[in-house]
Scaffold this active site. Structure first.
Site, mmCIF file in Angstrom:
data_model
loop_
_atom_site.group_PDB
_atom_site.id
_atom_site.type_symbol
_atom_site.label_atom_id
_atom_site.label_comp_id
_atom_site.label_asym_id
_atom_site.label_seq_id
_atom_site.Cartn_x
_atom_site.Cartn_y
_atom_site.Cartn_z
ATOM 1 N N ARG A 187 37.941 -34.203 -69.120
ATOM 2 C CA ARG A 187 39.223 -35.040 -68.924
ATOM 3 C C ARG A 187 40.111 -35.284 -70.058
ATOM 4 N NH1 ARG A 187 37.428 -38.366 -64.548
ATOM 5 N NH2 ARG A 187 35.026 -38.389 -64.404
ATOM 6 N N PHE B 172 39.889 -25.958 -57.950
ATOM 7 C CA PHE B 172 39.422 -27.195 -58.458
ATOM 8 C C PHE B 172 40.110 -26.867 -60.242
ATOM 9 C CE2 PHE B 172 36.492 -29.656 -60.679
ATOM 10 C CZ PHE B 172 36.125 -30.740 -59.675
ATOM 11 N N GLU C 287 46.084 -42.709 -58.347
ATOM 12 C CA GLU C 287 45.033 -42.119 -58.276
ATOM 13 C C GLU C 287 45.450 -40.654 -58.912
ATOM 14 O OE1 GLU C 287 42.219 -41.219 -57.818
ATOM 15 O OE2 GLU C 287 41.452 -41.075 -55.781
ATOM 16 N N ASP C 288 44.299 -39.904 -59.165
ATOM 17 C CA ASP C 288 44.665 -38.601 -59.817
ATOM 18 C C ASP C 288 44.833 -37.482 -59.084
ATOM 19 O OD1 ASP C 288 41.959 -38.717 -58.794
ATOM 20 O OD2 ASP C 288 40.887 -37.690 -60.426
ATOM 21 N N ASP D 227 37.911 -34.360 -64.340
ATOM 22 C CA ASP D 227 36.983 -33.775 -64.781
ATOM 23 C C ASP D 227 36.220 -32.821 -63.904
ATOM 24 O OD1 ASP D 227 35.861 -35.660 -62.472
ATOM 25 O OD2 ASP D 227 34.002 -35.216 -63.461
ATOM 26 N N GLY E 169 39.408 -40.634 -62.937
ATOM 27 C CA GLY E 169 40.406 -39.635 -63.162
ATOM 28 C C GLY E 169 41.669 -40.023 -63.306
ATOM 29 N N ASP F 57 42.669 -35.490 -52.080
ATOM 30 C CA ASP F 57 42.107 -34.027 -51.695
ATOM 31 C C ASP F 57 42.055 -34.163 -50.313
ATOM 32 O OD1 ASP F 57 41.197 -31.582 -51.875
ATOM 33 O OD2 ASP F 57 39.127 -32.528 -52.511
HETATM 34 P P1 IMP Z 1 39.149 -37.064 -51.667
HETATM 35 O O1 IMP Z 1 38.375 -38.113 -51.155
HETATM 36 O O2 IMP Z 1 38.513 -35.551 -51.143
HETATM 37 O O3 IMP Z 1 40.807 -36.890 -51.446
HETATM 38 O O4 IMP Z 1 38.680 -36.936 -53.183
HETATM 39 C C1 IMP Z 1 39.514 -37.580 -54.303
HETATM 40 C C2 IMP Z 1 38.808 -37.542 -55.383
HETATM 41 O O5 IMP Z 1 38.016 -36.227 -55.749
HETATM 42 C C3 IMP Z 1 39.747 -37.447 -56.265
HETATM 43 O O6 IMP Z 1 40.179 -38.901 -56.717
HETATM 44 C C4 IMP Z 1 39.213 -36.821 -57.637
HETATM 45 O O7 IMP Z 1 38.493 -37.793 -58.500
HETATM 46 C C5 IMP Z 1 38.212 -35.808 -56.973
HETATM 47 N N1 IMP Z 1 38.860 -34.514 -56.872
HETATM 48 C C6 IMP Z 1 39.374 -33.787 -55.650
HETATM 49 N N2 IMP Z 1 39.816 -32.581 -56.239
HETATM 50 C C7 IMP Z 1 39.690 -32.514 -57.396
HETATM 51 C C8 IMP Z 1 39.801 -31.303 -58.346
HETATM 52 O O8 IMP Z 1 40.341 -30.293 -58.021
HETATM 53 N N3 IMP Z 1 39.417 -31.649 -59.593
HETATM 54 C C9 IMP Z 1 38.717 -32.750 -59.972
HETATM 55 N N4 IMP Z 1 38.574 -33.669 -59.462
HETATM 56 C C10 IMP Z 1 38.967 -33.581 -58.034
HETATM 57 MG MG MG Z 2 39.504 -39.663 -58.487
#
Ligand code: IMP
Ligand code: MG
Length: 178
Positions: free
Chosen positions: A164, A151, A98-99, A158, A43, A102
């Site tokens: 992407r 989302f 990081e992208d 993606d 991402g 969340d």
């Molecule tokens: P976390 O572990 O819940 O913080 O998730 C992080 C990863 O989930 C990110 O690095 C993204 O790749 C993916 N992610 C979380 N939210 C989104 C979104 O809204 N769109 C796309 N990918 C997401």
């Molecule tokens: Mg990611």
């Protein structure tokens, strides 16, 4: 592809402006250092490419993989982390790119793993932050945008490995994943 987007959340212009601001802060904080910049694939690849071209210090570029989503929009268990060819980070100043932050589960696990190398310092730079969804105790040192609990896709992010290549960050129409 554009038909699947409900609306643009962050335009190309806003992305460029905030990425430059993040780079300015990193340039100030890492002045005189030679950081290892670690991009979390897939991402962050677009953000990473734009960000590092605005950094003015010597740095090395590394990649790791992390994934919690098998194919949808809901996280699926423990993150799967691949170190790829990542060299030891012992004694290094590390910046993770990081992208989106969340729930924080991915970055928390990643940070724990990289800390085993005993880096001199470890900071986190994220393009987007969804603080309302946080489950793990983790925060970003640099964050370009706080986003609502929707989302989003584009600029590297993606849905089921697609979208992407959109140049902006957009909200996907719910019927695409419902
Ligand atoms: P976390 O572990 O819940 O913080 O998730 C992080 C990863 O989930 C990110 O690095 C993204 O790749 C993916 N992610 C979380 N939210 C989104 C979104 O809204 N769109 C796309 N990918 C997401
Ligand atoms: Mg990611």
């Amino acid at each position: 592809m554009l038909n699947d987007i409900e609306r643009v959340l962050i335009s190309e212009e806003e992305l460029a402006r905030k990425v430059s601001e993040a780079a300015d802060a990193i340039n100030r904080d890492f002045a005189g250092k030679e950081p290892v910049i670690v991009s979390v694939l897939r991402g962050s690849f677009v953000f990473m490419a734009d960000l590092v071209r605005k950094l003015n210090m010597k740095c090395t570029i590394e990649f790791i993989t992390a994934s919690v989503y098998k194919n949808g929009t809901a996280p699926d268990g423990k993150p799967d982390i691949g170190r790829m060819m990542l060299p030891s980070l012992k004694g290094k100043d590390v910046l993770i790119v990081e992208d989106i932050l969340d729930t924080g589960v991915t970055l928390h696990a990643l940070k724990e793993l990289l800390m085993q190398d005993e880096p001199a310092s470890l900071k986190i730079c994220t393009l987007m932050d969804k603080p309302s969804r946080r489950k793990a105790d983790i925060y970003a040192d640099y964050s370009c945008f706080e986003v609502p609990d929707e989302f989003v896709v584009g600029y590297g992010l993606d849905y089921a490995q697609k979208y992407r290549n959109l140049p902006f960050v957009g909200v996907l129409k719910p019927e695409i994943y419902e």
